[in-house]
Design an enzyme around this catalytic site. Structure first.
Site, mmCIF file in Angstrom:
data_model
loop_
_atom_site.group_PDB
_atom_site.id
_atom_site.type_symbol
_atom_site.label_atom_id
_atom_site.label_comp_id
_atom_site.label_asym_id
_atom_site.label_seq_id
_atom_site.Cartn_x
_atom_site.Cartn_y
_atom_site.Cartn_z
ATOM 1 C CG ASP A 215 -1.848 -0.905 1.158
ATOM 2 O OD1 ASP A 215 -1.879 -2.138 0.381
ATOM 3 O OD2 ASP A 215 -2.968 -1.126 1.767
ATOM 4 C CG HIS A 217 -3.406 4.219 2.163
ATOM 5 N ND1 HIS A 217 -4.342 4.056 1.705
ATOM 6 C CD2 HIS A 217 -2.981 2.729 2.534
ATOM 7 C CE1 HIS A 217 -5.165 2.731 1.958
ATOM 8 N NE2 HIS A 217 -4.148 2.200 2.445
ATOM 9 C CG ASP A 243 -5.635 -0.015 -0.765
ATOM 10 O OD1 ASP A 243 -6.554 -0.205 -1.395
ATOM 11 O OD2 ASP A 243 -5.490 -0.232 0.596
ATOM 12 C CG ASP A 246 -9.140 6.675 -0.481
ATOM 13 O OD1 ASP A 246 -9.426 7.811 -0.880
ATOM 14 O OD2 ASP A 246 -9.755 5.884 -0.613
ATOM 15 N NE ARG A 247 -7.442 5.255 6.060
ATOM 16 C CZ ARG A 247 -8.514 5.183 7.015
ATOM 17 N NH1 ARG A 247 -8.541 6.169 7.865
ATOM 18 N NH2 ARG A 247 -9.122 4.098 7.528
ATOM 19 C CG ASN A 275 -9.734 -1.997 0.508
ATOM 20 O OD1 ASN A 275 -8.222 -2.343 0.179
ATOM 21 N ND2 ASN A 275 -9.885 -1.494 1.348
ATOM 22 C CG HIS A 276 -8.591 2.234 0.312
ATOM 23 N ND1 HIS A 276 -9.081 3.547 0.970
ATOM 24 C CD2 HIS A 276 -8.309 1.549 1.175
ATOM 25 C CE1 HIS A 276 -9.239 3.422 2.068
ATOM 26 N NE2 HIS A 276 -8.673 2.057 2.238
ATOM 27 C CG HIS A 325 -5.164 -4.759 -2.096
ATOM 28 N ND1 HIS A 325 -4.109 -3.914 -1.860
ATOM 29 C CD2 HIS A 325 -6.361 -4.696 -1.269
ATOM 30 C CE1 HIS A 325 -4.779 -3.262 -0.762
ATOM 31 N NE2 HIS A 325 -5.848 -3.716 -0.313
ATOM 32 N NE ARG A 373 -9.377 -6.374 6.382
ATOM 33 C CZ ARG A 373 -8.705 -5.259 6.192
ATOM 34 N NH1 ARG A 373 -9.017 -3.913 6.253
ATOM 35 N NH2 ARG A 373 -7.381 -5.665 6.541
ATOM 36 C CG HIS A 400 -6.387 -5.684 2.593
ATOM 37 N ND1 HIS A 400 -6.842 -4.356 2.382
ATOM 38 C CD2 HIS A 400 -7.199 -6.526 3.190
ATOM 39 C CE1 HIS A 400 -8.216 -4.703 2.841
ATOM 40 N NE2 HIS A 400 -8.393 -5.852 3.229
#
Length: 472
Positions: A215, A217, A243, A246-247, A275-276, A325, A373, A400
């Site tokens: 990731d 991010h 990923d 985001d973040r 997943n992002h 992922h 989750r 992940h």
């Protein structure tokens, strides 16, 4: 039957006309099909047994010249609408003309601009409204700090790669918002990468040597540190396991740089979906709001999420190392089943596609358990051993989950490893980042790196120390 007989000698010379210049109306067609055949002894006459029926020859002379021998009665040809708007069917997807394509030189210029933090003014920029706090519906679920969303994820402050303030309030100097990549160039870049990705399989084959990355991010400056540590493209081949956004504060720059590298060196970089890379997740965890702040509208976000739908689901290194992922799925037993998934869609809430993005390994006695989750499953060593045996794999590499040491092997067989490549995740976790290198002999080695001094605000972002933190 009527039209298969030969016309009178010389008729084609006396009155010949092009076939497609005239059409026979429905009345004539019905008369021709219902009339009796000609008397071969009297080719110019009509039979007298059916006086109420008109002579086909007379009808043809009235409405047009006789047909040649090979002619047949055909329905009128359909005409195409003058414009595509008049057609009720869905118009084909737009294609890029030669003038709208990005040349290799253009891509190199964008890469140089992103790396240097160069800024180009965006035309027609309008500041967005006051920031809105978005409440996450549930835990996004990275292990540790990402295991559950904060009570109020406030997308209040972000910054661009060049160090200019990009909060919803314009800078005090009154200058326009600035960004290394204009919206028009981002659109062309996304279309170009889409055209490359749609030709690739769900499970992309990759040759060794290759470096596997977890990731990112949106930590753009740490991504540059990753390339300095692991090697630049195209000298080094990479697999990024999703990923990208985001973040972090610089998701736009992070994704743009990876797309540029994919467009410039498509065989040297593989981009997997995480997943992002989802419309629903990015509207909650920062990427959507970042696009609004930096471009003034949601068009850039729309271009990017369309590319997300084309990312590969997995990669196989020399047929022996699987990269994905999240994890495995009870609906996927072989790689061929993974290749049969329809990936060009939003990530569904359940099913094989969802499980590959969301599942996690865990030391459990059962084969499968429901994931905390809220999506995907938790799977144990028995599932991993069986999947590896059926598909002839030596290792499954995934991301992940946050790992403080950057990497972690699971299960006694050490046939599954988690790789995490975002140092000091969320600018507060203090973890180390790592990347896995698989050699030509399938040997495994790790390279580690930490966050840079300007990881959070960029090399010229000292003034941002007074701004509200990204996470409250």
């Amino acid at each position: 039957t009527l039209l298969s007989s030969s016309p009178p000698r010389g008729a084609h010379r006396r009155r010949r006309a092009p076939l497609l210049t005239r059409t026979v109306d429905s009345g004539v067609a019905r008369a021709l099909t219902s009339a009796p055949p000609f008397d071969e002894k009297e080719p110019h006459g009509c039979q007298t047994e059916a006086p109420h029926r008109a002579c086909p020859r007379t009808l043809l002379r009235t409405h047009g010249p006789p047909f040649p021998v090979a002619a047949r009665i055909r329905a009128p040809r359909r005409t195409r609408p003058a414009s595509s708007a008049a057609c009720s069917r869905t118009a084909p997807p737009p294609t890029m003309s030669g003038s709208s394509l990005l040349s290799p030189t253009d891509i190199d210029d964008i890469i140089a601009s992103l790396r240097s933090g160069g800024r180009a003014a965006l035309p027609n920029y309008k500041p967005t409204a006051d920031p809105v706090s978005r409440q996450a519906p549930g835990g996004d679920g990275e292990d540790g700090a990402d295991g559950a969303a904060p009570d109020g994820v406030t997308a209040d402050v972000a910054e661009d790669a060049g160090g200019a303030t990009t909060s919803s309030v314009p800078p005090s100097s009154g200058s326009a918002a600035r960004h290394p990549l204009p919206e028009a160039s981002l659109k062309k870049l996304c279309l170009l990468v889409q055209s490359l990705l749609v030709e690739e399989s769900n499970v992309c084959p990759v040759r060794t040597p290759v470096t596997i990355v977890g990731d990112i991010h949106g930590q753009f400056w740490d991504l540059l540190e990753l390339f300095r540590t692991g090697g630049e493209v195209p000298e080094t081949s990479y697999i990024f396991m999703g990923d990208f956004v985001d973040r972090g504060h610089n998701s736009v720059e992070t994704l743009a740089l990876l797309l540029c590298l994919k467009a410039r060196y498509p065989a040297k970089i593989t981009l997997l979906r995480g997943n992002h890379e989802s419309r629903q997740i990015t509207t909650v965890y920062g990427f959507y709001d970042e696009c609004l702040r930096k471009f003034g509208n949601a068009n850039a976000w729309k271009y990017c999420v369309e590319v997300f739908d084309c990312f590969n689901l997995a990669a196989v290194v020399d047929g022996r190392v699987l990269c994905v992922h999240g994890g495995l799925s009870p609906d996927v037993r072989t790689l061929d089943q993974m290749r049969a998934i329809d990936r060009q869609q939003e990530i569904p809430h359940e099913g094989a596609f969802c499980d590959l993005m969301w599942s996690d390994p865990e030391d459990i006695a059962d084969a499968w358990q429901i994931s905390p989750r809220g999506a995907g499953y938790v799977f144990g060593s028995a599932v991993t051993d069986e999947f590896s045996r059926v598909n002839g794999l030596e290792l499954i590499s995934r991301a992940h989950q946050l790992v403080m040491e950057g990497q972690k092997y699971h299960f006694p067989e050490r046939n599954l490893v988690t790789v995490w490549s975002a140092p000091n995740y969320c600018y507060r976790c203090g973890n180390v980042a790592a990347m896995l290198t698989v050699g030509e002999d399938l040997g495994q080695s790790f390279k580690y790196f930490k966050e840079t001094d300007h990881s959070m605000h960029g090399p010229h972002g000292e003034e941002r120390s007074q701004l509200v933190p990204y996470f409250l």
